[in-house]
Design a protein around this motif. Structure first.
Motif, PDB file in Angstrom:
ATOM      1  N   SER A   1     -25.091 -52.231   0.505  1.00  0.00           N
ATOM      2  CA  SER A   1     -25.100 -52.833  -0.239  1.00  0.00           C
ATOM      3  C   SER A   1     -26.444 -52.556  -1.200  1.00  0.00           C
ATOM      4  CB  SER A   1     -24.738 -54.835  -0.384  1.00  0.00           C
ATOM      5  OG  SER A   1     -25.275 -55.367  -0.608  1.00  0.00           O
ATOM      6  N   MET A   2     -26.868 -53.084  -2.211  1.00  0.00           N
ATOM      7  CA  MET A   2     -27.477 -53.016  -3.380  1.00  0.00           C
ATOM      8  C   MET A   2     -28.315 -54.381  -3.900  1.00  0.00           C
ATOM      9  SD  MET A   2     -28.126 -50.967  -7.245  1.00  0.00           S
ATOM     10  CE  MET A   2     -27.648 -49.133  -6.580  1.00  0.00           C
ATOM     11  N   GLY A   3     -26.840 -55.388  -3.980  1.00  0.00           N
ATOM     12  CA  GLY A   3     -27.432 -56.341  -3.817  1.00  0.00           C
ATOM     13  C   GLY A   3     -28.099 -56.723  -2.558  1.00  0.00           C
ATOM     14  N   ARG A   4     -27.911 -56.200  -1.271  1.00  0.00           N
ATOM     15  CA  ARG A   4     -28.390 -56.971  -0.261  1.00  0.00           C
ATOM     16  C   ARG A   4     -29.706 -56.123  -0.237  1.00  0.00           C
ATOM     17  NH1 ARG A   4     -25.225 -55.102   3.475  1.00  0.00           N
ATOM     18  NH2 ARG A   4     -23.990 -56.656   4.238  1.00  0.00           N
ATOM     19  N   LEU A   5     -30.004 -54.911  -0.746  1.00  0.00           N
ATOM     20  CA  LEU A   5     -31.012 -54.446  -0.858  1.00  0.00           C
ATOM     21  C   LEU A   5     -32.400 -54.975  -1.627  1.00  0.00           C
ATOM     22  CD1 LEU A   5     -33.465 -52.003  -0.705  1.00  0.00           C
ATOM     23  CD2 LEU A   5     -31.997 -51.025  -2.663  1.00  0.00           C
ATOM     24  N   LEU A   6     -31.625 -55.554  -3.033  1.00  0.00           N
ATOM     25  CA  LEU A   6     -31.900 -56.608  -3.945  1.00  0.00           C
ATOM     26  C   LEU A   6     -33.198 -57.697  -3.782  1.00  0.00           C
ATOM     27  CD1 LEU A   6     -30.482 -55.734  -7.642  1.00  0.00           C
ATOM     28  CD2 LEU A   6     -32.808 -54.896  -6.408  1.00  0.00           C
ATOM     29  N   ASN A   7     -31.261 -58.843  -2.628  1.00  0.00           N
ATOM     30  CA  ASN A   7     -32.395 -59.349  -1.751  1.00  0.00           C
ATOM     31  C   ASN A   7     -33.463 -59.421  -0.854  1.00  0.00           C
ATOM     32  OD1 ASN A   7     -31.751 -62.611  -0.757  1.00  0.00           O
ATOM     33  ND2 ASN A   7     -30.843 -62.130   0.809  1.00  0.00           N
ATOM     34  N   TYR A   8     -33.276 -58.439   0.214  1.00  0.00           N
ATOM     35  CA  TYR A   8     -34.162 -57.555   0.756  1.00  0.00           C
ATOM     36  C   TYR A   8     -35.657 -57.748   0.016  1.00  0.00           C
ATOM     37  CZ  TYR A   8     -30.718 -57.567   4.754  1.00  0.00           C
ATOM     38  OH  TYR A   8     -29.779 -57.791   5.400  1.00  0.00           O
ATOM     39  N   LEU A   9     -35.509 -56.934  -1.113  1.00  0.00           N
ATOM     40  CA  LEU A   9     -36.793 -56.477  -1.708  1.00  0.00           C
ATOM     41  C   LEU A   9     -37.557 -57.093  -2.116  1.00  0.00           C
ATOM     42  CD1 LEU A   9     -38.419 -54.442  -3.259  1.00  0.00           C
ATOM     43  CD2 LEU A   9     -36.479 -54.487  -4.937  1.00  0.00           C
TER      44      LEU A   9
ATOM     45  N   VAL B   1     -24.388 -58.566  -6.070  1.00  0.00           N
ATOM     46  CA  VAL B   1     -23.842 -58.750  -5.568  1.00  0.00           C
ATOM     47  C   VAL B   1     -21.937 -59.175  -5.686  1.00  0.00           C
ATOM     48  CG1 VAL B   1     -23.287 -60.700  -3.396  1.00  0.00           C
ATOM     49  CG2 VAL B   1     -25.538 -59.652  -4.432  1.00  0.00           C
ATOM     50  N   VAL B   2     -21.870 -59.877  -6.943  1.00  0.00           N
ATOM     51  CA  VAL B   2     -20.282 -60.393  -7.248  1.00  0.00           C
ATOM     52  C   VAL B   2     -19.876 -58.947  -7.934  1.00  0.00           C
ATOM     53  CG1 VAL B   2     -19.113 -61.100  -9.235  1.00  0.00           C
ATOM     54  CG2 VAL B   2     -21.398 -62.908  -7.970  1.00  0.00           C
ATOM     55  N   VAL B   3     -20.716 -57.997  -8.678  1.00  0.00           N
ATOM     56  CA  VAL B   3     -19.617 -56.821  -8.837  1.00  0.00           C
ATOM     57  C   VAL B   3     -19.570 -56.079  -7.689  1.00  0.00           C
ATOM     58  CG1 VAL B   3     -20.054 -54.587 -10.097  1.00  0.00           C
ATOM     59  CG2 VAL B   3     -20.779 -57.534 -11.059  1.00  0.00           C
ATOM     60  N   GLU B   4     -20.445 -56.068  -6.960  1.00  0.00           N
ATOM     61  CA  GLU B   4     -19.740 -55.181  -5.319  1.00  0.00           C
ATOM     62  C   GLU B   4     -18.635 -55.871  -4.687  1.00  0.00           C
ATOM     63  OE1 GLU B   4     -23.257 -54.997  -2.814  1.00  0.00           O
ATOM     64  OE2 GLU B   4     -24.745 -53.849  -4.182  1.00  0.00           O
ATOM     65  N   GLY B   5     -18.651 -57.232  -4.429  1.00  0.00           N
ATOM     66  CA  GLY B   5     -17.671 -58.002  -4.373  1.00  0.00           C
ATOM     67  C   GLY B   5     -16.194 -57.858  -4.876  1.00  0.00           C
TER      68      GLY B   5
ATOM     69  N   ALA C   1     -39.464 -51.174   5.759  1.00  0.00           N
ATOM     70  CA  ALA C   1     -38.484 -51.809   6.517  1.00  0.00           C
ATOM     71  C   ALA C   1     -37.065 -52.183   6.002  1.00  0.00           C
ATOM     72  CB  ALA C   1     -39.400 -52.844   7.428  1.00  0.00           C
ATOM     73  N   VAL C   2     -37.785 -52.329   4.596  1.00  0.00           N
ATOM     74  CA  VAL C   2     -36.056 -53.200   3.711  1.00  0.00           C
ATOM     75  C   VAL C   2     -35.043 -51.916   3.677  1.00  0.00           C
ATOM     76  CG1 VAL C   2     -35.227 -54.005   1.626  1.00  0.00           C
ATOM     77  CG2 VAL C   2     -37.104 -54.746   2.778  1.00  0.00           C
ATOM     78  N   GLY C   3     -36.066 -51.018   3.664  1.00  0.00           N
ATOM     79  CA  GLY C   3     -34.818 -49.148   2.840  1.00  0.00           C
ATOM     80  C   GLY C   3     -33.995 -48.319   4.504  1.00  0.00           C
ATOM     81  N   GLU C   4     -34.419 -48.158   5.236  1.00  0.00           N
ATOM     82  CA  GLU C   4     -34.060 -47.116   6.509  1.00  0.00           C
ATOM     83  C   GLU C   4     -33.284 -48.229   6.540  1.00  0.00           C
ATOM     84  OE1 GLU C   4     -34.938 -43.923   7.067  1.00  0.00           O
ATOM     85  OE2 GLU C   4     -36.221 -44.375   5.091  1.00  0.00           O
ATOM     86  N   PRO C   5     -33.572 -49.444   7.187  1.00  0.00           N
ATOM     87  CA  PRO C   5     -31.914 -49.991   8.449  1.00  0.00           C
ATOM     88  C   PRO C   5     -30.705 -50.029   7.246  1.00  0.00           C
ATOM     89  CG  PRO C   5     -33.900 -51.105   8.093  1.00  0.00           C
ATOM     90  CD  PRO C   5     -34.061 -50.589   7.265  1.00  0.00           C
ATOM     91  N   ILE C   6     -30.931 -49.390   6.054  1.00  0.00           N
ATOM     92  CA  ILE C   6     -29.814 -49.363   5.119  1.00  0.00           C
ATOM     93  C   ILE C   6     -29.260 -48.516   4.675  1.00  0.00           C
ATOM     94  CG2 ILE C   6     -28.709 -50.003   2.347  1.00  0.00           C
ATOM     95  CD1 ILE C   6     -30.675 -52.468   2.567  1.00  0.00           C
ATOM     96  N   PHE C   7     -29.932 -47.378   5.132  1.00  0.00           N
ATOM     97  CA  PHE C   7     -29.437 -46.224   4.642  1.00  0.00           C
ATOM     98  C   PHE C   7     -28.973 -45.839   5.931  1.00  0.00           C
ATOM     99  CE2 PHE C   7     -32.217 -46.259   1.126  1.00  0.00           C
ATOM    100  CZ  PHE C   7     -31.886 -45.402   0.067  1.00  0.00           C
TER     101      PHE C   7
END
Length: 510
Positions: free
Chosen positions: A377-385, A408-412, A363-369
């Motif tokens: 966003s990998m930062g968002r993935l880690l946050n959801y995780l 998150v900062v580096v992605e930004g 439920a975390v991964g599929e919406p992101i993919f």
């Protein structure tokens, strides 16, 4: 006498929070109960008539911390790395907190240099500029070494900053204890532990020898990284309150116009800054914990230059392997494997259901993919995780919170250079290479080699260890010789391990 001083600082803090409009925001962020909100607003009510304080264009909490001074500014910056404590929205606001303060005089700066290095500033530097940057803890001067003519950056702590910070940190501890006493619900956020974390960060930043050591270690780790530079520490001109490094000449990472005019490829820069961060975090387990545009430049040849090493993140090798497997599992969309890794590492209690956990991860991964590549966003993935694992009983791990925040900062930074940067396309080869090098057969061989080397050090002590263990066992259980068998088997295994280690050392098979 410390108690009255701390109470006065607490009153001053509350008054400033009220006058900047931050009181309600803070109470809401910490989910304060109604009774505590009424008490806090009632005590702060008289200060409303003093008028709004600070820049009204800033968010209220940022305005309040800026008005309260250096220690509060730094506290806000540290809290921006702890969304587990202040929530994601508040952490996001605090990330833009700037600590640009009026500089102290060049005369005071030179006096500090002379006191720390034991020589007149003019003898050490042929040129010594006015401050080029002034922050809450220190300021930076551009200088030229008298002996070699090399341009350097000289970072100097503010006069009296240690004593000022110590007073405010004491007040923070007092406030944390007070909050835990009057509001037991707050203990789940561990206020005192948060202050201890802040205290540790600030203690490190108030001794520039430690920052110099961090910069030196980071430079050694990244010496072979193509397209990346770390300024060299000039140890001869560095001490507890003074840090001297080679001057980093380049265009600011945040100025896209200047970068474009200089002919730099913004898309390539965006991918490289993310790739470098992942490489440092996974390969070295030692990464720049404050990698925003203000701490990055781009050299004329296109190299990314990092500076300001006050906040560094560390992740042990075992944790790196675990999280590499987790990230790679998400990239491969193998949610069952991601769930198994969490259980194998002990991050999720064994009494939880692995299949149910795997469904939660899906439920975390599929919406992101399902998103467009530019929005992944990998930062968002880690946050959801972290949100999901918390529901399944996983405890917060501070070093991983810093990793997530920095991601998150580096992605930004990457997306500010080019919004079309595909985070997963950049991350997949880095994580995949790390998995192959650190989880496969080569990693097993290296682990066995390290273990054998450690055990081999006990070789000279083995006879004495065996004799001592046997004597103790016999004296304690003289009538039960059968209990010697487990000890004998253990010692035999140790002997075999030492033999293998000695053979490996002798033959250099790895």
């Amino acid at each position: 006498m410390r108690g009255p001083h701390n109470i006065w600082r607490l009153i001053r803090t509350g008054a400033t929070l009220e006058r900047t409009g931050a009181m309600g925001v803070v109470l809401e962020a910490f989910e304060a109960p109604r009774a505590l909100r009424i008490v806090a607003r009632t005590l702060a009510w008289p200060f409303r008539w003093l008028g709004i304080k600070g820049d009204p264009n800033m968010p209220p909490v940022v305005r309040a911390l800026t008005a309260l001074g250096p220690a509060y500014i730094k506290f806000g910056q540290v809290l921006s790395t702890r969304p587990d404590v202040v929530g994601n929205e508040m952490a996001s606001q605090l990330r833009v907190l700037q600590d640009k303060l009026p500089p102290f005089s060049i005369a005071e700066a030179k006096a500090s240099v002379e006191a720390e290095l034991g020589q007149p500033t003019d003898d050490l530097f042929s040129e010594f500029s006015d401050p080029v940057a002034a922050a809450s803890i220190a300021q930076v001067h551009k200088a030229r070494l008298a002996e070699t003519g090399e341009l350097v950056a000289v970072k100097i702590l503010r006069p009296g900053i240690e004593r000022a910070f110590r007073k405010d940190v004491d007040a923070f501890y007092f406030a944390a204890s007070f909050i835990e006493f009057v509001a037991p619900f707050s203990r789940r956020l561990r206020p005192t532990e948060v202050i201890k974390h802040f205290d540790g960060v600030v203690t490190g930043e108030l001794d520039l020898r430690l920052e110099s050591a961090s910069a030196s270690e980071f430079a050694a780790n990244t010496a072979r990284d193509a397209g990346f530079q770390v300024p060299t520490v000039q140890w001869e001109f560095s001490a507890r309150r003074v840090m001297t490094m080679s001057w980093a000449e380049g265009a600011p990472m945040g100025d896209n116009t200047a970068l474009a005019v200089a002919g730099h490829d913004l898309h390539a820069l965006g991918g490289r800054v993310l790739e470098l961060f992942l490489c440092h975090a996974l390969r070295d387990g030692y990464f720049h914990g404050d990698m925003h545009q203000g701490n990055l430049k781009v050299a004329e040849n296109g190299d990314i230059i990092a500076f300001d090493f006050g906040i560094m993140g560390h992740i042990d090798e075992y944790t790196r392997r675990v999280y590499a497997e987790i990230l790679f599992g998400f990239i491969q969309r193998d949610y069952k494997r991601v769930a198994e890794v969490h259980f194998e590492a002990g991050y999720v209690p064994a009494d939880q259901d692995v299949d149910e956990f795997a469904r939660a991860l899906r439920a975390v991964g599929e919406p992101i993919f399902g998103m467009d590549a530019t929005k992944i966003s990998m930062g968002r993935l880690l946050n959801y995780l972290f949100e999901v694992t918390e529901r399944f009983g996983m405890e917060t791990r501070t070093e991983l919170i810093l990793l997530q925040r920095t991601m998150v900062v580096v992605e930004g930074v990457a997306r500010s250079l080019d919004p079309s940067v595909n985070i997963w396309a950049v991350a997949k080869p880095v994580v995949g290479d790390y998995i192959r090098d650190s989880v496969g057969h080569k990693a097993l061989a290296r682990d066995l080699w390290k273990t054998a080397r450690v055990l081999s050090r006990f070789g000279p002590r083995l006879p004495a260890l065996v004799e001592g263990a046997l004597i103790r066992q016999i004296s304690e259980e003289p009538t039960q010789p059968r209990r010697l068998w487990p000890l004998a088997i253990g010692l035999l295994c140790l002997g075999l391990a030492l033999g293998v280690g000695a053979a490996l050392v002798a033959q250099h098979v790895i």
